[in-house]
Design a protein around this motif. Structure first.
Motif, mmCIF file in Angstrom:
data_model
loop_
_atom_site.group_PDB
_atom_site.id
_atom_site.type_symbol
_atom_site.label_atom_id
_atom_site.label_comp_id
_atom_site.label_asym_id
_atom_site.label_seq_id
_atom_site.Cartn_x
_atom_site.Cartn_y
_atom_site.Cartn_z
ATOM 1 N N GLU A 111 -40.591 -11.573 12.111
ATOM 2 C CA GLU A 111 -40.567 -11.800 12.590
ATOM 3 C C GLU A 111 -40.562 -12.177 13.996
ATOM 4 O OE1 GLU A 111 -41.430 -15.075 12.083
ATOM 5 O OE2 GLU A 111 -41.020 -15.258 9.794
ATOM 6 N N SER B 107 -36.056 -14.869 7.609
ATOM 7 C CA SER B 107 -36.478 -15.659 8.002
ATOM 8 C C SER B 107 -36.878 -15.385 6.513
ATOM 9 C CB SER B 107 -37.584 -16.473 8.651
ATOM 10 O OG SER B 107 -38.853 -16.205 8.395
ATOM 11 N N GLN C 164 -39.750 -16.189 4.751
ATOM 12 C CA GLN C 164 -40.492 -15.922 4.792
ATOM 13 C C GLN C 164 -41.270 -15.391 3.834
ATOM 14 O OE1 GLN C 164 -42.565 -17.521 6.997
ATOM 15 N NE2 GLN C 164 -44.531 -17.424 5.600
ATOM 16 N N LYS D 152 -40.008 -16.924 0.593
ATOM 17 C CA LYS D 152 -41.124 -18.945 0.323
ATOM 18 C C LYS D 152 -42.062 -18.982 -0.416
ATOM 19 C CE LYS D 152 -41.420 -20.400 4.751
ATOM 20 N NZ LYS D 152 -41.910 -21.078 6.325
ATOM 21 N N ARG E 241 -31.307 -12.722 13.871
ATOM 22 C CA ARG E 241 -32.093 -12.239 14.705
ATOM 23 C C ARG E 241 -31.541 -11.275 16.216
ATOM 24 N NH1 ARG E 241 -37.581 -16.585 14.494
ATOM 25 N NH2 ARG E 241 -37.639 -16.310 11.981
ATOM 26 N N GLN F 179 -32.721 -23.391 10.272
ATOM 27 C CA GLN F 179 -33.993 -23.235 10.550
ATOM 28 C C GLN F 179 -34.038 -24.187 9.260
ATOM 29 O OE1 GLN F 179 -36.619 -20.135 9.735
ATOM 30 N NE2 GLN F 179 -37.232 -20.042 11.605
ATOM 31 N N HIS G 242 -45.975 -13.460 12.399
ATOM 32 C CA HIS G 242 -45.656 -13.161 11.613
ATOM 33 C C HIS G 242 -47.446 -12.913 10.995
ATOM 34 C CE1 HIS G 242 -46.077 -16.106 8.859
ATOM 35 N NE2 HIS G 242 -44.757 -16.921 9.389
ATOM 36 N N SER H 88 -42.663 -23.796 13.838
ATOM 37 C CA SER H 88 -44.089 -22.929 14.532
ATOM 38 C C SER H 88 -43.817 -23.143 12.270
ATOM 39 C CB SER H 88 -44.522 -21.712 14.477
ATOM 40 O OG SER H 88 -43.301 -21.208 14.684
ATOM 41 N N GLY H 89 -45.433 -23.058 12.138
ATOM 42 C CA GLY H 89 -45.750 -22.332 10.848
ATOM 43 C C GLY H 89 -47.299 -22.571 11.023
ATOM 44 N N ARG I 45 -51.357 -19.228 5.015
ATOM 45 C CA ARG I 45 -51.014 -17.953 4.790
ATOM 46 C C ARG I 45 -51.927 -17.652 4.089
ATOM 47 N NH1 ARG I 45 -46.556 -19.457 7.861
ATOM 48 N NH2 ARG I 45 -44.878 -20.854 6.519
ATOM 49 N N GLY J 284 -46.274 -23.113 5.722
ATOM 50 C CA GLY J 284 -45.371 -23.875 5.463
ATOM 51 C C GLY J 284 -45.265 -23.808 7.243
ATOM 52 N N ILE J 285 -43.454 -23.989 7.009
ATOM 53 C CA ILE J 285 -44.059 -24.008 8.892
ATOM 54 C C ILE J 285 -41.990 -24.054 8.734
ATOM 55 C CG2 ILE J 285 -43.191 -26.529 8.704
ATOM 56 C CD1 ILE J 285 -44.354 -26.628 11.477
ATOM 57 N N ALA J 286 -41.012 -23.743 10.210
ATOM 58 C CA ALA J 286 -39.723 -23.633 10.353
ATOM 59 C C ALA J 286 -38.868 -24.344 11.119
ATOM 60 C CB ALA J 286 -39.066 -22.680 9.957
HETATM 61 N N1 ASP Z 1 -41.180 -17.636 9.466
HETATM 62 C C1 ASP Z 1 -41.805 -18.809 10.388
HETATM 63 C C2 ASP Z 1 -40.771 -18.240 11.444
HETATM 64 O O1 ASP Z 1 -39.195 -18.143 11.054
HETATM 65 C C3 ASP Z 1 -42.056 -19.761 10.245
HETATM 66 C C4 ASP Z 1 -43.245 -19.668 8.970
HETATM 67 O O2 ASP Z 1 -44.449 -19.496 9.473
HETATM 68 O O3 ASP Z 1 -42.650 -20.845 8.280
HETATM 69 O O4 ASP Z 1 -41.203 -18.527 12.458
#
Ligand code: ASP
Length: 623
Positions: free
Chosen positions: A182, A204, A206, A209, A228, A242, A485, A521-522, A525, A566-568
């Protein structure tokens, strides 16, 4: 002598009793907030999470209770039993929720004493932050902090309830895992069983999920800690929380609707209506209009004012005509003195190939007509502060001029972001003058909001920013680096330009910004392993490297991966906004300092030789 509690039970909290409770016999327990000794009468303000109630010890009514009250000191833990009594008209305190009553105590117990605290939770003046963090248990007793954790709890609960109602499952993912990229450094955990091997704490969840989507779980969420190791600022912590989610077969709009739903629910939980849907702009529009990818909509944007000047004028001013020429306007700041302008100079970044023209008066003398046009273009009022930011013809930075499909070039982005950052800094500095943040402060400061919902339209300005570029050019390495990412999908229409023309590729990536903060952000994918390999390759990652780092994931992608996205969102940041706090440390119970230290428990620490030996670690340095 301390008293035993015996079988006594608290009947009410310290925030509960009102005039209608007069004559009830009650038992309250809590901490002594303040004590006032008037001889035969001693007043104790008793405090707990719910509020403060005044206890009166009358020597005639309870000589033993009065004697105990003489011993009581701030932060002693007390149990008081007695009758609720209406205060005399002149003693009513309208500022306290319990201000109409007091307790005429017939019994007072001292359940525990307290050392003299290094600062008083009863005082409004806030102690030095290091002292607060060292004695965090005392700091958390302050009503303001208790409020912050009430907000945090309500927000998290509302989000959970909303997502559960939409069919999302909360599923936990491991903390001891392997690196998830990340963009930060990993925290590593050495393995005792496997010498020289390390787990990484997740930046994360990521990849987990995404794998849950491959597993057919359809809708996942988790309120989850992420780790982080990066340089810390007021809005960063080494571990943070998150609101993380992922769905199968979504369009971008599907995800936006889910987020808007839980955001409205979260705001509602603390008494604020947040209008949905949220407005949207593309990354390019954000950069063009605000010079930043997380615009604060409470302030005016940048104005393109190139047409106010002729080519010769721009040349005289040393302005590069091929780059943006924009005005930054901050309302109601007024004309600045020479000294003020000089003081503001450090707010402007000089390394972006941009120049600042901040003496409009002087400019007006030379080019009165142009400055008139500029004012008209920027919608400037007479008392607005206006400055110009433009490309510096004498100072070209090493960046690409490539401008594809009408998008901004890197060099243009650099100039716009110098303007955008200056806009933010000036707005912070002159908040008292322009007043644009006052609506937010009024709403977060409004007590007992939940009784009538407050309209948050002006106070909270959410904004979706979409269509970010897929890659960023790293001037130092000459490589294209992922702007996000590397599991972010490019736009389907841009896919064939991945290698031939990376600068023009847009990502199916989105940010949610609010009041100048990035809340989350998200992305949609990549769900095809051929595309995923392609992206790794486009990022300059060899087949072996990709396999070594993400082999398990490339493998999983081959077993029927559905489209997913998705998103976080940062829970801490969201709570910070809703609590009106200035730092993440105000909304995290046990945060770390800017040097990543927990001052209360004193971590990190050295560990014993024996522990290191078991972990097969021999430190090269000892501090
Ligand atoms: N994993 C990403 C982040 O932590 C969020 C995402 O793309 O869902 O920023």
């Amino acid at each position: 002598m301390l008293d035993f509690l015996g079988t006594r039970q608290r009947t009410h909290t310290c925030g509960e009793l009102r005039a209608a409770d007069a004559d009830r016999t009650v038992t309250l327990m809590g901490w002594v907030n303040r004590r006032r000794d008037h001889g035969n009468l001693i007043f104790l303000d008793l405090r707990d999470r719910y509020g403060i109630t005044q206890i009166v010890l009358d020597k005639d009514l309870s000589p033993t209770g009065h004697a105990k009250a003489e011993q009581a000191r701030p932060e002693y833990v007390i149990a008081a039993t007695g009758k609720v009594r209406l205060r005399g008209a002149d003693a009513v305190n309208p500022k306290m929720a319990t201000g109409e009553i007091e307790i005429a105590a017939t019994e007072l117990l001292i359940l525990n004493d307290s050392k003299v605290p290094p600062f008083s939770p009863a005082e409004d003046a806030i102690a030095n932050e290091e002292v607060r963090l060292k004695y965090r248990y005392l700091d958390l007793r302050r009503p303001e902090m208790q409020h912050n954790f009430e907000v945090r709890h309500k927000v998290a609960l509302a989000v959970r309830e909303y997502l559960s109602g939409q069919g999302f499952y909360e599923i936990e993912t491991p903390f001891m895992t392997r690196s998830t990229p990340e963009g930060a450094r990993d925290y590593l955990v050495p393995s005792r069983v496997h010498p020289a091997h390390f787990y990484a704490l997740p930046q994360s969840p990521q990849l987990f999920k995404q794998i849950l989507m491959i597993s057919g779980l359809d809708k996942y969420f988790q309120i989850v800690r992420c780790f982080r190791d990066e340089d810390l600022r007021a809005d960063r912590q080494p571990e943070f929380t998150q609101i993380d989610l992922e769905m199968t077969f979504p369009q971008q709009d599907t995800i936006f609707a889910v987020v808007e739903g839980f955001m409205a629910a979260a705001f509602n939980a603390v008494g604020i209506t947040l209008p949905i849907p949220f407005p949207r702009i593309t990354y390019d529009e954000a950069m063009r209009n605000y010079g930043i990818d997380k615009p604060d909509l409470r302030l005016p944007g940048l104005t393109d004012i190139r047409t106010a000047f002729t080519a010769e004028q721009l040349e005289t001013l040393g302005v590069d005509p091929s780059l943006p020429v924009v005005a930054v306007r901050v309302p109601k700041v007024g004309e600045l003195s020479r000294k003020e302008r000089d003081d503001n100079r450090p707010l402007f970044e000089t390394k972006k190939g941009a120049k600042l023209l901040d003496d409009l008066k002087r400019l007006e003398k030379a080019f009165p007509e142009s400055v008139g046009k500029l004012r008209a273009l920027a919608n400037g009022e007479a008392d607005d502060l206006l400055v110009i930011v433009a490309g510096d013809s004498a100072h070209h930075i090493a960046a690409s001029d490539t401008k594809l499909a009408g998008r901004l070039s890197e060099r243009e982005i650099a100039v716009l972001s110098a303007a955008g950052n200056l806009r933010v800094e000036l707005a912070k500095k002159y908040a008292d003058r322009h007043g644009a943040f006052a609506a937010t402060e009024a709403v977060v400061g409004a007590p007992e909001r939940a009784i009538s919902l407050v309209d948050g339209t002006a106070a909270f300005r959410p904004l979706w920013v979409t269509d970010f570029p897929m890659f960023e050019h790293d001037v130092e390495t000459g490589r294209w680096a992922p702007a996000h990412h590397p599991f972010t999908s490019p736009h389907e229409e841009d896919m064939d330009r991945l290698e031939s023309d990376p600068a023009s590729v847009r990502a199916r990536y989105y940010d949610l910004a609010m009041n100048g903060l990035e809340l989350g952000s998200g992305s949609i994918r990549i769900h095809r392993q051929d595309v995923q390999r392609h992206i790794f390759r486009a990022l300059g990652m060899s087949e072996e490297e990709a396999k070594e780092r993400f082999g398990f994931f490339l493998e999983a992608l081959q077993y029927g991966t559905p489209p997913h996205g998705g998103i976080a969102l940062g829970l801490d940041r969201l709570v910070m906004i809703l609590a009106g706090a200035q730092s993440l440390r105000e909304v995290i119970a046990f945060p770390k300092t800017a040097k990543a230290i927990d001052l209360m428990v004193d971590a990190p620490t050295l560990v014993s030789e024996q522990q290191l030996k078991e972990l097969h670690i021999r430190p090269a340095l000892r501090s």
